[in-house]
Design a protein around this motif. Structure first.
Motif, short mmCIF file in Angstrom:
data_model
loop_
_atom_site.label_atom_id
_atom_site.label_comp_id
_atom_site.label_asym_id
_atom_site.label_seq_id
_atom_site.Cartn_x
_atom_site.Cartn_y
_atom_site.Cartn_z
N ARG A 23 0.94 -1.20 0.03
CA ARG A 23 -0.10 0.19 0.13
C ARG A 23 0.91 1.22 -0.05
NH1 ARG A 23 -5.41 -1.34 1.27
NH2 ARG A 23 -5.54 -3.36 1.97
N THR A 126 -5.51 6.76 -3.16
CA THR A 126 -4.97 5.53 -2.46
C THR A 126 -5.91 4.10 -2.92
OG1 THR A 126 -3.65 6.51 -0.38
CG2 THR A 126 -4.12 4.17 -0.17
N LEU A 130 -4.40 1.26 -5.36
CA LEU A 130 -4.45 -0.23 -4.94
C LEU A 130 -4.87 -0.85 -6.03
CD1 LEU A 130 -3.32 -2.19 -2.90
CD2 LEU A 130 -5.72 -1.78 -1.61
#
Length: 151
Positions: A23, A126, A130
């Motif tokens: 991540r 984010t 991902l």
């Protein structure tokens, strides 16, 4: 002396927790494991792929209106970046580090497409990063399975 091993690592490795894609840097677990074995050209190529992915994803949510301000703020806050790193990829790292402290994106040379704050932008970027990294994972060969040349 050998070539310095540049890495996209940001010190937030979630693969140690069992995630197949980090991540923090968006590399797959085998890519992290095999990074030191890559040639300088392979590392540069992978770094450029990651930068393109970050810039593409970040570009869906924000715009760079002043790249010089962004760079100045990155330097001011001692946030690591590379000279060849595109500004939108740099902005991803800025939001990761400063998402809870940035109150006015324009001071950082950024503007959100939907007027969202830094924390919300970071969260949305984010999540998309991902997903993009997981799609990228399917395209990467496992270095240990790749044929090698005997010395």
């Amino acid at each position: 002396m050998g070539e310095r091993i540049t890495s996209p690592c940001v010190g937030l490795c979630s693969t140690t927790l069992g995630d197949p894609v980090c991540r923090g840097c968006q590399r797959v677990d085998s890519e992290i494991r095999d990074w030191p074995a890559l040639s300088g050209e392979q590392r540069r190529s992978r770094m450029a792929e990651l930068d393109r992915m970050r810039a593409e994803v970040a570009g869906r949510f924000l715009e760079i209106v002043d790249a010089a301000s962004l760079e100045a703020q990155l330097r001011r806050h001692r946030i690591r970046f590379r000279d060849e790193q595109p500004p939108l990829s740099r902005a991803v790292e800025l939001l990761r580090v400063g998402r809870d402290r940035i109150h006015d994106l324009s001071c950082y040379g950024l503007v959100g497409h939907d007027g969202e704050d830094a924390a919300t932008l970071h969260e949305r970027i984010t999540a998309d990063l991902l997903a993009a990294a997981e799609r990228r994972q399917a395209l990467l060969p496992d270095l240990l399975d790749a044929p090698t040349l005997d010395p």
